[in-house]
Design an enzyme around this catalytic site. Sequence first.
Site, PDB file in Angstrom:
ATOM      1  CG  ASP A   1     -14.575  -5.621  -2.089  1.00  0.00           C
ATOM      2  OD1 ASP A   1     -13.342  -5.724  -1.909  1.00  0.00           O
ATOM      3  OD2 ASP A   1     -15.393  -6.504  -1.746  1.00  0.00           O
ATOM      4  CB  SER A   2     -18.120  -8.649  -4.744  1.00  0.00           C
ATOM      5  OG  SER A   2     -17.163  -9.335  -3.971  1.00  0.00           O
TER       6      SER A   2
ATOM      7  CG  PHE B   1     -10.096  -7.574  -6.129  1.00  0.00           C
ATOM      8  CD1 PHE B   1     -11.067  -8.563  -6.163  1.00  0.00           C
ATOM      9  CD2 PHE B   1      -9.371  -7.320  -7.296  1.00  0.00           C
ATOM     10  CE1 PHE B   1     -11.291  -9.304  -7.321  1.00  0.00           C
ATOM     11  CE2 PHE B   1      -9.597  -8.057  -8.460  1.00  0.00           C
ATOM     12  CZ  PHE B   1     -10.556  -9.052  -8.469  1.00  0.00           C
TER      13      PHE B   1
ATOM     14  CB  CYS C   1      -2.584 -13.448  -1.742  1.00  0.00           C
ATOM     15  SG  CYS C   1      -4.338 -13.640  -2.046  1.00  0.00           S
TER      16      CYS C   1
ATOM     17  CG  ASP D   1      -4.737  -6.910  -2.839  1.00  0.00           C
ATOM     18  OD1 ASP D   1      -4.099  -7.959  -3.029  1.00  0.00           O
ATOM     19  OD2 ASP D   1      -4.941  -6.444  -1.700  1.00  0.00           O
TER      20      ASP D   1
ATOM     21  NE  ARG E   1      -2.715  -1.465   3.381  1.00  0.00           N
ATOM     22  CZ  ARG E   1      -2.990  -2.729   3.735  1.00  0.00           C
ATOM     23  NH1 ARG E   1      -3.716  -3.491   2.940  1.00  0.00           N
ATOM     24  NH2 ARG E   1      -2.561  -3.230   4.885  1.00  0.00           N
TER      25      ARG E   1
HETATM   26  N1  SAH Z   1      -6.803  -4.626  -1.175  1.00  0.00           N
HETATM   27  C1  SAH Z   1      -7.416  -4.941   0.102  1.00  0.00           C
HETATM   28  C2  SAH Z   1      -7.552  -6.419   0.356  1.00  0.00           C
HETATM   29  C3  SAH Z   1      -8.295  -7.191  -0.728  1.00  0.00           C
HETATM   30  S1  SAH Z   1      -8.936  -8.703  -0.197  1.00  0.00           S
HETATM   31  C4  SAH Z   1      -6.666  -4.209   1.213  1.00  0.00           C
HETATM   32  O1  SAH Z   1      -5.614  -3.614   0.953  1.00  0.00           O
HETATM   33  O2  SAH Z   1      -7.148  -4.236   2.348  1.00  0.00           O
HETATM   34  C5  SAH Z   1      -9.925  -9.179  -1.528  1.00  0.00           C
HETATM   35  C6  SAH Z   1     -11.251  -8.434  -1.642  1.00  0.00           C
HETATM   36  O3  SAH Z   1     -11.843  -8.850  -2.868  1.00  0.00           O
HETATM   37  C7  SAH Z   1     -12.295  -8.724  -0.575  1.00  0.00           C
HETATM   38  O4  SAH Z   1     -12.705  -7.514   0.002  1.00  0.00           O
HETATM   39  C8  SAH Z   1     -13.476  -9.373  -1.328  1.00  0.00           C
HETATM   40  O5  SAH Z   1     -14.740  -8.924  -0.846  1.00  0.00           O
HETATM   41  C9  SAH Z   1     -13.256  -8.899  -2.728  1.00  0.00           C
HETATM   42  N2  SAH Z   1     -13.702  -9.758  -3.821  1.00  0.00           N
HETATM   43  C10 SAH Z   1     -13.550 -11.097  -3.961  1.00  0.00           C
HETATM   44  N3  SAH Z   1     -13.985 -11.505  -5.171  1.00  0.00           N
HETATM   45  C11 SAH Z   1     -14.425 -10.387  -5.822  1.00  0.00           C
HETATM   46  C12 SAH Z   1     -14.969 -10.135  -7.116  1.00  0.00           C
HETATM   47  N4  SAH Z   1     -15.125 -11.129  -7.998  1.00  0.00           N
HETATM   48  N5  SAH Z   1     -15.296  -8.886  -7.446  1.00  0.00           N
HETATM   49  C13 SAH Z   1     -15.128  -7.874  -6.554  1.00  0.00           C
HETATM   50  N6  SAH Z   1     -14.592  -8.047  -5.335  1.00  0.00           N
HETATM   51  C14 SAH Z   1     -14.252  -9.276  -4.962  1.00  0.00           C
END
Ligand code: SAH
Length: 396
Positions: free
Chosen positions: A250-251, A228, A340, A300, A212
């Site tokens: 985000d979803s 994400f 990850c 991410d 970040r």
């Molecule tokens: N970048 C974030 C962590 C991401 S974790 C940080 O720095 O804190 C992954 C995220 O992706 C989660 O919040 C989850 O809700 C979301 N997610 C998972 N599959 C998804 C999709 N197909 N579309 C949108 N969001 C998604």
Amino acid sequence: METVVLKRGREFTLVRRHPWIFAESVESCSGAPAAGEIVRIANRDGTVFGSGFYSPQSRIAVRVLSFDPDATPDDAFVADRTAAAIGRRAEYFAHGATDAVRLVNAESDGLPGVVADCYAGWIVIQLSCAGADAFKKTIAETLMKYTPGAKGVWERSDVEVRARENLQPSTGPVTGEEPPELVEISENGLRFLVDVRKGHKTGFYLDQRDARAATGRYGCNRDVLNCFSYTGGFGIACRAAGATSVVHLDSSQGALDLARKNTELAEGCYCASEYECADVFSQLRKYRDARKSFDLIVLDPPKFADSKGAVMKAARGYKDINLLAMKLLRPDGILATFSCSGAMDEELFCKVVSEAAADARRDFQILERTSAPSDHPVSLSFPQGRYLKGLVLRAV
Ligand code: SAH
């Protein structure tokens, strides 16, 4: 202590100090130790190699605690390991700009199945195997005793892997005070609210702290798309650096609600923030069809590959989002892209991203390679501990 006897020739991983013994390497076991009991590990000739947590129903039959043949790990042993791990984080507590720190990083800190994160004094533990579970009280008490400013220990042992050992999910207070609904933390001087009770993992993706910061450095005067986003981390780091606008995508509506609160908490100059609750795969296509573009895009995603077998399917997923993002990127734009999935190594990840660039007919420079920060150390003999990798790229 009962003894697990290895099949002939299977001791070589122990000699290299790898902490897992797979079920297929075990020839026999004396007595009938229960899940979580500490067992001695020996070869057929009777040479002892160490001791570890026994998991009769898991693919990983023994998780090594000690490579010393004479060790007999007990409460004092686990307490010492826990205290030592906390001691190795002294710089974080001394520095102070970040008060959300991983205290114990499982195998890589010599405590298989044990994760402990500290959020401004509120400690959250996650125990993922029966052996770790058996030491819950000792671990919690040691964390309370040695962590600077410790207020209480809360348990978030609600990970799926527990089911493989017939362990029920276990969450709630363990010792000390109970944390508030939302804990306020500081990461590199930026404030965030963390839901330690219901948030992902133990509440926050502490492993992406350095990424970040590395991405935020390129945020100034840019229109940012934070895919994400979870609770906003990357986008808020860009905003703090002077981004013009940030779209958090985000979803999970719950994650976005917290991203909004985190944006309100952050001070600084004006930056238009939007919160889009949608699937990234389809939303990127919608942006493409609407001819939208951005100066900085963060990808991410959650883990796409759970096992080696799932890697090829995961690779397609990574390539798809990277290709879509590259097409939305303005000239001189920045793409911060991460994986990850432990099953996909760094080399394969770079290959997939570079294939996406070729398909997008664009050239990129690597500005930064990122990985988990030093409070998530990886034991040299445990490559499985290295699951997170990332690239900050510039379109040229
Ligand atoms: N970048 C974030 C962590 C991401 S974790 C940080 O720095 O804190 C992954 C995220 O992706 C989660 O919040 C989850 O809700 C979301 N997610 C998972 N599959 C998804 C999709 N197909 N579309 C949108 N969001 C998604």
